[in-house]
Write a protein that holds these residues in place. Sequence first.
Motif, PDB file in Angstrom:
ATOM      1  N   ILE A   1      -6.744   6.302  -1.645  1.00  0.00           N
ATOM      2  CA  ILE A   1      -5.829   7.252  -1.018  1.00  0.00           C
ATOM      3  C   ILE A   1      -5.011   6.503   0.026  1.00  0.00           C
ATOM      4  CG2 ILE A   1      -5.664   9.358   0.349  1.00  0.00           C
ATOM      5  CD1 ILE A   1      -8.440  10.119  -0.813  1.00  0.00           C
ATOM      6  N   VAL A   2      -3.697   6.652  -0.050  1.00  0.00           N
ATOM      7  CA  VAL A   2      -2.801   5.946   0.871  1.00  0.00           C
ATOM      8  C   VAL A   2      -2.074   6.970   1.733  1.00  0.00           C
ATOM      9  CG1 VAL A   2      -0.932   4.283   1.091  1.00  0.00           C
ATOM     10  CG2 VAL A   2      -2.501   4.134  -0.850  1.00  0.00           C
ATOM     11  N   GLY A   3      -2.301   6.901   3.045  1.00  0.00           N
ATOM     12  CA  GLY A   3      -1.666   7.817   3.983  1.00  0.00           C
ATOM     13  C   GLY A   3      -0.954   7.070   5.097  1.00  0.00           C
ATOM     14  N   GLY A   4      -0.528   7.817   6.106  1.00  0.00           N
ATOM     15  CA  GLY A   4       0.199   7.234   7.228  1.00  0.00           C
ATOM     16  C   GLY A   4       1.699   7.328   7.039  1.00  0.00           C
ATOM     17  N   GLY A   5       2.434   7.028   8.103  1.00  0.00           N
ATOM     18  CA  GLY A   5       3.884   7.191   8.080  1.00  0.00           C
ATOM     19  C   GLY A   5       4.582   6.385   7.009  1.00  0.00           C
ATOM     20  N   VAL A   6       4.178   5.138   6.785  1.00  0.00           N
ATOM     21  CA  VAL A   6       4.830   4.288   5.793  1.00  0.00           C
ATOM     22  C   VAL A   6       4.614   4.835   4.382  1.00  0.00           C
ATOM     23  CG1 VAL A   6       4.888   1.968   4.794  1.00  0.00           C
ATOM     24  CG2 VAL A   6       4.716   2.246   7.265  1.00  0.00           C
ATOM     25  N   ALA A   7       3.480   5.515   4.160  1.00  0.00           N
ATOM     26  CA  ALA A   7       3.192   6.074   2.833  1.00  0.00           C
ATOM     27  C   ALA A   7       4.169   7.173   2.442  1.00  0.00           C
ATOM     28  CB  ALA A   7       1.763   6.599   2.792  1.00  0.00           C
ATOM     29  N   GLN A   8       4.966   7.643   3.399  1.00  0.00           N
ATOM     30  CA  GLN A   8       5.983   8.643   3.067  1.00  0.00           C
ATOM     31  C   GLN A   8       7.050   8.070   2.137  1.00  0.00           C
ATOM     32  OE1 GLN A   8       5.466  11.867   4.042  1.00  0.00           O
ATOM     33  NE2 GLN A   8       3.573  10.929   4.773  1.00  0.00           N
ATOM     34  N   ALA A   9       7.044   6.762   1.970  1.00  0.00           N
ATOM     35  CA  ALA A   9       7.954   6.141   0.999  1.00  0.00           C
ATOM     36  C   ALA A   9       7.608   6.543  -0.424  1.00  0.00           C
ATOM     37  CB  ALA A   9       7.906   4.613   1.141  1.00  0.00           C
ATOM     38  N   GLY A  10       6.415   7.076  -0.628  1.00  0.00           N
ATOM     39  CA  GLY A  10       6.039   7.617  -1.927  1.00  0.00           C
ATOM     40  C   GLY A  10       5.952   6.562  -3.012  1.00  0.00           C
ATOM     41  N   GLU A  11       6.525   6.881  -4.180  1.00  0.00           N
ATOM     42  CA  GLU A  11       6.373   6.019  -5.352  1.00  0.00           C
ATOM     43  C   GLU A  11       7.071   4.678  -5.199  1.00  0.00           C
ATOM     44  OE1 GLU A  11       4.358   6.599  -8.076  1.00  0.00           O
ATOM     45  OE2 GLU A  11       3.677   8.097  -6.632  1.00  0.00           O
ATOM     46  N   TRP A  12       8.059   4.569  -4.311  1.00  0.00           N
ATOM     47  CA  TRP A  12       8.693   3.263  -4.095  1.00  0.00           C
ATOM     48  C   TRP A  12       7.679   2.258  -3.562  1.00  0.00           C
ATOM     49  CZ3 TRP A  12      12.914   2.311  -6.470  1.00  0.00           C
ATOM     50  CH2 TRP A  12      13.844   3.325  -6.698  1.00  0.00           C
ATOM     51  N   LEU A  13       6.654   2.732  -2.871  1.00  0.00           N
ATOM     52  CA  LEU A  13       5.582   1.860  -2.399  1.00  0.00           C
ATOM     53  C   LEU A  13       4.389   1.878  -3.356  1.00  0.00           C
ATOM     54  CD1 LEU A  13       4.361   0.128  -0.016  1.00  0.00           C
ATOM     55  CD2 LEU A  13       3.363   2.280   0.798  1.00  0.00           C
ATOM     56  N   LEU A  14       4.001   3.066  -3.815  1.00  0.00           N
ATOM     57  CA  LEU A  14       2.754   3.207  -4.566  1.00  0.00           C
ATOM     58  C   LEU A  14       2.806   2.619  -5.968  1.00  0.00           C
ATOM     59  CD1 LEU A  14       1.527   6.772  -3.549  1.00  0.00           C
ATOM     60  CD2 LEU A  14       0.761   4.554  -2.697  1.00  0.00           C
ATOM     61  N   GLU A  15       3.931   2.737  -6.647  1.00  0.00           N
ATOM     62  CA  GLU A  15       3.972   2.216  -8.008  1.00  0.00           C
ATOM     63  C   GLU A  15       3.829   0.692  -8.046  1.00  0.00           C
ATOM     64  OE1 GLU A  15       3.487   2.080 -11.815  1.00  0.00           O
ATOM     65  OE2 GLU A  15       3.426   3.909 -10.633  1.00  0.00           O
ATOM     66  N   PRO A  16       4.481  -0.061  -7.141  1.00  0.00           N
ATOM     67  CA  PRO A  16       4.201  -1.509  -7.099  1.00  0.00           C
ATOM     68  C   PRO A  16       2.740  -1.822  -6.773  1.00  0.00           C
ATOM     69  CG  PRO A  16       6.240  -1.027  -5.945  1.00  0.00           C
ATOM     70  CD  PRO A  16       5.613   0.296  -6.254  1.00  0.00           C
ATOM     71  N   VAL A  17       2.122  -0.996  -5.948  1.00  0.00           N
ATOM     72  CA  VAL A  17       0.700  -1.191  -5.651  1.00  0.00           C
ATOM     73  C   VAL A  17      -0.118  -1.032  -6.932  1.00  0.00           C
ATOM     74  CG1 VAL A  17      -1.303  -0.259  -4.430  1.00  0.00           C
ATOM     75  CG2 VAL A  17       0.886  -0.435  -3.248  1.00  0.00           C
ATOM     76  N   ARG A  18       0.130   0.053  -7.658  1.00  0.00           N
ATOM     77  CA  ARG A  18      -0.613   0.301  -8.902  1.00  0.00           C
ATOM     78  C   ARG A  18      -0.399  -0.834  -9.904  1.00  0.00           C
ATOM     79  NH1 ARG A  18       2.050   5.574  -8.542  1.00  0.00           N
ATOM     80  NH2 ARG A  18       0.704   7.019  -7.414  1.00  0.00           N
ATOM     81  N   TRP A  19       0.841  -1.279 -10.033  1.00  0.00           N
ATOM     82  CA  TRP A  19       1.159  -2.331 -11.003  1.00  0.00           C
ATOM     83  C   TRP A  19       0.405  -3.611 -10.652  1.00  0.00           C
ATOM     84  CZ3 TRP A  19       3.191  -7.191 -11.464  1.00  0.00           C
ATOM     85  CH2 TRP A  19       3.620  -7.569 -12.758  1.00  0.00           C
ATOM     86  N   GLU A  20       0.387  -3.959  -9.373  1.00  0.00           N
ATOM     87  CA  GLU A  20      -0.265  -5.191  -8.942  1.00  0.00           C
ATOM     88  C   GLU A  20      -1.777  -5.105  -9.130  1.00  0.00           C
ATOM     89  OE1 GLU A  20       0.532  -8.951  -8.126  1.00  0.00           O
ATOM     90  OE2 GLU A  20       2.108  -7.435  -7.934  1.00  0.00           O
ATOM     91  N   VAL A  21      -2.351  -3.950  -8.830  1.00  0.00           N
ATOM     92  CA  VAL A  21      -3.792  -3.777  -9.004  1.00  0.00           C
ATOM     93  C   VAL A  21      -4.166  -3.855 -10.479  1.00  0.00           C
ATOM     94  CG1 VAL A  21      -5.708  -2.140  -8.782  1.00  0.00           C
ATOM     95  CG2 VAL A  21      -4.137  -2.487  -6.863  1.00  0.00           C
ATOM     96  N   ARG A  22      -3.385  -3.193 -11.334  1.00  0.00           N
ATOM     97  CA  ARG A  22      -3.673  -3.250 -12.776  1.00  0.00           C
ATOM     98  C   ARG A  22      -3.560  -4.679 -13.303  1.00  0.00           C
ATOM     99  NH1 ARG A  22      -0.576   1.708 -12.991  1.00  0.00           N
ATOM    100  NH2 ARG A  22       1.264   0.478 -13.527  1.00  0.00           N
ATOM    101  N   ARG A  23      -2.618  -5.447 -12.752  1.00  0.00           N
ATOM    102  CA  ARG A  23      -2.381  -6.806 -13.216  1.00  0.00           C
ATOM    103  C   ARG A  23      -3.491  -7.751 -12.784  1.00  0.00           C
ATOM    104  NH1 ARG A  23       0.822 -11.599 -11.992  1.00  0.00           N
ATOM    105  NH2 ARG A  23       1.155 -10.972  -9.828  1.00  0.00           N
ATOM    106  N   ARG A  24      -4.096  -7.495 -11.624  1.00  0.00           N
ATOM    107  CA  ARG A  24      -5.007  -8.465 -11.036  1.00  0.00           C
ATOM    108  C   ARG A  24      -6.486  -8.081 -11.127  1.00  0.00           C
ATOM    109  NH1 ARG A  24      -2.670 -12.259  -7.553  1.00  0.00           N
ATOM    110  NH2 ARG A  24      -0.412 -12.047  -7.339  1.00  0.00           N
ATOM    111  N   ALA A  25      -6.788  -6.797 -11.064  1.00  0.00           N
ATOM    112  CA  ALA A  25      -8.189  -6.379 -11.022  1.00  0.00           C
ATOM    113  C   ALA A  25      -8.791  -6.360 -12.428  1.00  0.00           C
ATOM    114  CB  ALA A  25      -8.302  -5.008 -10.373  1.00  0.00           C
ATOM    115  N   LEU A  26     -10.104  -6.352 -12.474  1.00  0.00           N
ATOM    116  CA  LEU A  26     -10.804  -6.305 -13.750  1.00  0.00           C
ATOM    117  C   LEU A  26     -10.510  -5.000 -14.484  1.00  0.00           C
ATOM    118  CD1 LEU A  26     -14.262  -7.622 -12.510  1.00  0.00           C
ATOM    119  CD2 LEU A  26     -12.631  -8.872 -13.945  1.00  0.00           C
ATOM    120  N   PRO A  27     -10.269  -5.081 -15.791  1.00  0.00           N
ATOM    121  CA  PRO A  27      -9.967  -3.856 -16.551  1.00  0.00           C
ATOM    122  C   PRO A  27     -11.043  -2.784 -16.413  1.00  0.00           C
ATOM    123  CG  PRO A  27      -9.468  -5.794 -17.865  1.00  0.00           C
ATOM    124  CD  PRO A  27     -10.156  -6.290 -16.634  1.00  0.00           C
ATOM    125  N   THR A  28     -12.297  -3.186 -16.400  1.00  0.00           N
ATOM    126  CA  THR A  28     -13.364  -2.187 -16.265  1.00  0.00           C
ATOM    127  C   THR A  28     -13.337  -1.510 -14.900  1.00  0.00           C
ATOM    128  OG1 THR A  28     -14.854  -3.982 -15.606  1.00  0.00           O
ATOM    129  CG2 THR A  28     -14.935  -3.269 -17.918  1.00  0.00           C
TER     130      THR A  28
END
Length: 321
Positions: free
Chosen positions: A262-289
């Motif tokens: 869960i991502v909160g705080g004032g900067v998180a108000q940027a919404g998907e402009w911030l969160l989608e790159p986060v998701r993409w990077e996590v999917r790219r780097r973390a273990l699939p399981t």
Amino acid sequence: MPNHALAIDLGGTKIAVAVVREDGTIIAHATRPTEAMKGGDWVLNRVKEAALEALDASSLPPHALVGVGLGTPGVVDATTGTMLSEAVNIPDWKGRNLKAELERVLHLPAFVDNDANVAALGEWVFGAGKGAHHLVYLTIGTGVGGAIILNGTIWRGANFSAGELGHVPVNPDGPRCGCGGYGCVEMFVSGPAIAQRAKEFIQRGVKSVLADISPDELTAEQVAVAAQRGDALAQFLLAEAGKFLGVALSGVVNLLNPERIIVGGGVAQAGEWLLEPVRWEVRRRALPTATEKLQIVPAALGTKAGILGAAALVFHALEKV
């Protein structure tokens, strides 16, 4: 009659107090300026004033209140309610037994924890964390705070310092952080860090609507607004911050295997402009399981996270008694 808790969210500039029903309904509230530099005794007196005002406004009988919860900056021994570190800008906060002091002045069982832990608990019980057993919570503003809930319990660590996700290093050669380390995620993702990057690009002559804002007044929130309006530099800056955050979180995901971040705080108000790159990077780097069931979502409670979390701290603690 349902149970109610007295909830206190202690911030650097404002003290918010509310009477909260166990379903999360706020019955009454009051605020006071913290005036932190006047010292700990002064702050506690302001807490008492606001608490009594909220209690009076609620018109509830004394037996309807089951306890008081407090979220405070700094490292807290949650078992005793004692401050193990100073809080931001509050002199003589370290060493205080806030549990004992609250119980003395309010005559209710008191429960105290770090403000990020408390906000995470609020999201878990009343917000975006509902239904999750293992979650990581981040709040991104002037700094980057964090908390971890595993098996339905706040993970505080051996010395109550767990969850400091803002100080996970993502660049060993990066700038020095206020914590003393180098290249911490906070130096790339916090509001001041994003605003500073914007200023650097503008000084190099990159065209952006942000150039129309005085450098002394430029904030990450303005970057977020510009991104929503299609400004290319603003969108790049948020994607860059999202990348660094995603790098840090991919390690957290591999280590803890949470089902929700869960991502909160004032900067998180940027919404998907911030969160989608986060998701993409996590999917790219973390273990699939580790990412198979993972959700990365915005916080739901906004400015109420601290208050509702302080109430949840009470209800959650009493369930275990």
